[in-house]
Enzyme design. Structure first.
Site, short mmCIF file in Angstrom:
data_model
loop_
_atom_site.label_atom_id
_atom_site.label_comp_id
_atom_site.label_asym_id
_atom_site.label_seq_id
_atom_site.Cartn_x
_atom_site.Cartn_y
_atom_site.Cartn_z
N THR A 1 4.04 1.60 11.70
CA THR A 1 5.06 2.29 10.90
C THR A 1 6.05 3.06 11.75
OG1 THR A 1 3.70 2.54 8.91
CG2 THR A 1 5.59 4.00 9.07
N TRP B 1 -4.90 -0.63 11.20
CA TRP B 1 -3.64 -1.24 10.74
C TRP B 1 -3.52 -2.60 11.44
CZ3 TRP B 1 -4.49 3.38 8.96
CH2 TRP B 1 -3.70 3.94 7.99
N ASN C 1 -5.53 -1.98 6.58
CA ASN C 1 -4.57 -1.25 5.77
C ASN C 1 -3.51 -2.14 5.11
OD1 ASN C 1 -3.35 1.33 4.81
ND2 ASN C 1 -1.59 0.48 5.91
N GLU C 2 -3.49 -2.07 3.81
CA GLU C 2 -2.47 -2.73 2.99
C GLU C 2 -2.34 -4.22 3.25
OE1 GLU C 2 1.10 -0.47 2.38
OE2 GLU C 2 -0.07 0.96 1.22
N GLU D 1 -4.39 6.53 0.02
CA GLU D 1 -3.10 6.88 0.63
C GLU D 1 -2.13 7.21 -0.50
OE1 GLU D 1 -1.33 4.29 3.73
OE2 GLU D 1 0.62 4.79 2.86
N ARG E 1 6.92 6.55 -4.46
CA ARG E 1 6.48 5.44 -5.28
C ARG E 1 5.21 5.85 -6.01
NH1 ARG E 1 4.57 3.95 0.21
NH2 ARG E 1 6.63 3.32 0.87
C1 147 Z 1 2.46 2.40 3.39
C2 147 Z 1 1.63 2.29 4.66
O1 147 Z 1 0.26 2.06 4.37
C3 147 Z 1 1.74 3.48 5.57
O2 147 Z 1 1.19 3.17 6.83
C4 147 Z 1 3.18 3.90 5.69
O3 147 Z 1 3.90 2.85 6.28
C5 147 Z 1 3.72 4.20 4.32
C6 147 Z 1 5.14 4.70 4.34
O4 147 Z 1 5.58 4.99 3.05
O5 147 Z 1 3.70 3.03 3.56
O6 147 Z 1 2.74 1.12 2.99
C7 147 Z 1 3.57 0.83 1.98
C8 147 Z 1 4.85 0.41 2.27
C9 147 Z 1 5.68 -0.01 1.25
C10 147 Z 1 5.24 0.00 -0.04
C11 147 Z 1 3.96 0.44 -0.33
C12 147 Z 1 3.14 0.85 0.68
N1 147 Z 1 6.09 -0.42 -1.06
O7 147 Z 1 7.30 -0.62 -0.81
O8 147 Z 1 5.65 -0.60 -2.18
#
Ligand code: 147
Length: 662
Positions: free
Chosen positions: A78, A120, A167-168, A247, A373
């Site tokens: 990030t 990550w 993560n994600e 998160e 969000r």
């Molecule tokens: C999250 C990540 O898990 C974090 O590491 C960090 O990057 C964070 C920053 O806001 O965002 O990941 C997402 C990024 C974009 C979305 C959702 C989660 N999105 O656009 O829906």
């Protein structure tokens, strides 16, 4: 008495334990992940201690109950790259980066703080050729994660409480089960698996899977969802699992950011039965213009000045954390937790012996509590009078402490976490007037305290001239102020040359975002505002087969984080073996500026590179020989200084000098 209130009468809310208790409270936390703590480590000692107090010290500031950290994976996550404890299968090292240090400092202040670790990116050796998949060799990846957990214990005496998947990114059933099994085999029964930290907003989709699959259900101890918007699903409830916003937040830390945080801390439980909320991120300690600027609970982004800011989310956190402990219970919906009739919400928590009671009320208005969000549906909040009616075990409480924050968005100044003394409980009732955009804690706990340190020094610009020879570092450390964006750069001893900074990543990681797609390693330093700037660096490729193809120097680099691959700037690429150079106006080499021969260079020895930008001109030299003087594209007006390798592979850098051009 309530004549001026838009709501004619005070609403009565029951606070009782007669019908049993609600869910166990698992705590409020912050995340150090995505290199968000990069600039914190080299704060002056005094300010660094102060900042850590505001974050972790009980009864001082945020008094956080959970610290979630990244298991560095040698890839961009990030706002930078965090180093892996295993760059290769044979490598094992527990001194890299800053997460070890941060965990130690958190534990020092609060031994009860829970530690949660999550990867990550993963180093490339865990990948299957041609894929981007850490799950193929599930037991190898589980072993890699377990090594990190054991390393925390062995080297720092830190017991990890929770571990996640990836993560994600999509979870893999076989990997989740393998991880649980391997943890048990290693005797790590107490380390609970949180899954899946899924890729979508409000994504509880693992829950139907858990309901259909007893083996998966056994392996997943806790369900963690990101940005749930305070909501959950029926399937999630049916699993019977603890539900976490593993998160959340990620919102600019101004007053509205504080409003967002206060609202979700309460309503994640009220609406979603969510029992832990963890903020990305703990502290905004990355260069100000990197992605997601200041989306931390507080701000500390100029270590050279010592300046930091205790932002509103710190005090919003304190309203809950200073008056609860993990392992307390929420009271049930309608019996201590719920919505307020005039808008807003309340939650109540009690200690295991039910002797302590804490009630947190929030009245954040829609426009002052939106998070990044998901979108927040419209709703209204008005001034209101409330009566908390204490029953059951709480009926004999005679007084409660009052702590209040009032967020004011006009010219009047806000008040944060003010102790308003004691309020008498009369006939089991506490009466309270609530304004819009307030948080009030009513509590039997008497240890609350608004900690403070002297004001930190004023903010200043990145200091010039800047010199770095890496002599004042311990081996393996990540040099201060150099924010690695792809690849990792560590200090290593190099015989008579002293310490150098070495790029260590030899193959593309199992990347987390698009940063690595150019297959080069870059670290950035300085300020996004730099326009006229001159850099001198010594660089060398080692004489082994793992050397990079070449190295580069850059200025006016205008993108970082996951978007670093789109950077504009002036990039001077040098190939010392072929004795060639090429200059581009973009990191992806789509904007050509100049190329040619460098003249004689030491292919695997030290060479001195320099790059100087002044107004619309850029010139560069190698070993004192001027190679080019070109006009830079107009949009390339300012940005960071950068340097790195033109491919994955080793290269050394030393004697860095940055100043205004002569
Ligand atoms: C999250 C990540 O898990 C974090 O590491 C960090 O990057 C964070 C920053 O806001 O965002 O990941 C997402 C990024 C974009 C979305 C959702 C989660 N999105 O656009 O829906």
């Amino acid at each position: 008495a309530f004549a001026h209130s838009p709501r004619a009468e005070a609403e009565i809310y029951i606070v009782a334990d007669g019908n049993g208790l609600g869910r166990l409270f698992d705590g409020i936390g912050g995340m150090s992940a995505g290199a968000t703590s990069k600039l914190l480590v080299n704060y002056p000692d005094t300010q660094r201690r102060e900042i850590l107090d505001y974050l972790f010290k009980p009864n001082f500031g945020a008094s956080l109950q959970i610290l979630k950290v990244e298991i560095g994976g040698d890839g961009q996550s990030t706002d930078g790259t965090e180093s892996s404890h295993m760059h290769s299968p044979e490598d094992e090292n527990y001194r890299r980066g800053y997460e070890w240090w941060l965990m130690v400092e958190a534990k020092k202040r609060n031994p009860a703080i829970k530690i949660y670790a999550l990867p990550w990116a993963f180093p490339g050796w865990l990948n299957k050729e041609g894929q981007r998949n850490p799950y193929t060799y599930a037991n190898v990846t589980a072993g890699y994660v377990i090594k990190w957990i054991q390393g925390a214990q062995t080297h720092y005496g830190i017991s990890v409480d929770y571990v996640g998947i990836w993560n994600e990114k999509v979870y893999d059933r076989n990997y989740v089960i393998t991880l649980r099994r391997e943890l048990d085999c290693a005797g790590l029964h107490h380390v609970l698996v949180v899954a899946p930290d899924a890729p979508l907003i409000n994504d509880w989709k693992i829950c139907p899977d858990i309901l259909k699959d007893p083996e998966l259900a056994k392996a997943v101890n806790i369900v963690g969802c990101h940005y749930p918007g305070t909501l959950t699903t029926t399937a999630a409830i049916e699993t019977g699992k603890r539900l976490w916003a593993s998160e959340d937040y990620s919102t600019f830390n101004d007053l509205s950011g504080g409003g967002c945080w206060a609202r979700i801390l309460n309503q994640n439980y009220v609406n979603g039965n969510i029992t832990a909320t963890i903020a990305w991120n703990l502290i905004a300690s990355y260069y100000d213009t990197l992605p997601y600027t200041r989306e931390g609970l507080m701000t500390a982004e100029t270590p050279w000045s010592g300046h930091y800011v205790v932002e509103s989310p710190i005090w919003m956190t304190a309203h809950t954390t200073q008056f609860t402990e993990t392992g307390w219970s929420y009271l049930c919906h309608g019996y201590g937790s719920g919505h307020l009739a005039g808008g807003g919400s309340y939650v109540s928590l009690t200690s295991p012996d039910r002797n302590q009671l804490t009630i947190v009320l929030e009245t954040m208005s829609h426009d002052h509590s939106q998070c990044i969000r998901p979108p927040l549906p419209e709703y209204n909040v008005t001034k209101q009078d409330v009566i908390m009616q204490l029953k059951g075990n709480f009926a004999n409480i005679s007084s409660l402490q009052v702590w209040r924050s009032t967020l004011r968005f006009g010219n009047a100044s806000s008040e944060f976490f003010q102790n308003r003394g004691e309020i008498k409980v009369v006939d089991g009732q506490v009466k309270l007037k609530l304004d819009v955009d307030e948080v009030v804690t009513l509590t039997s706990v008497t240890t609350g305290n608004k900690g403070s340190h002297p004001d930190p020094p004023p903010d200043t610009e990145f200091p010039l001239p800047y010199k770095e020879d890496f002599e004042n570092y311990v081996e393996d450390m990540e040099p201060y102020n150099f924010a690695q964006q792809t690849g990792v750069f560590e200090v290593h001893a190099d015989g008579n040359h002293g310490n150098v900074m070495r790029q260590m990543v030899l193959q593309i990681p199992i990347y987390w975002c698009s940063a690595e797609k150019l297959n080069l390693a870059i670290t950035m330093i300085g300020s996004e505002t730099w326009s006229d700037i001159a850099i001198i660096v010594d660089a060398r490729l080692p004489s082994n087969t793992s050397a990079a193809e070449g190295y580069f120097l850059a200025a006016r680099v205008n993108q970082g984080g996951c978007w670093v691959y789109q950077s504009r700037g002036v990039f001077m690429f040098v190939d010392p073996v072929r004795e060639m150079f090429a200059v581009y106006g973009s990191i992806d080499k789509t904007v050509f500026l100049a190329e040619g021969s460098t003249g004689a260079m030491a292919s695997h020895g030290w060479n001195t590179l320099s790059l100087s930008l002044k107004s619309t001109w850029a010139n560069g030299s190698v070993n004192g020989r001027m190679l080019f003087n070109v006009t830079v594209p107009e949009e390339t007006s300012n940005g960071f200084v950068g340097l790195g390798t033109t491919s994955w592979g080793y290269a050394d850098f030393d004697n860095i000098y940055i100043d205004n051009p002569g």
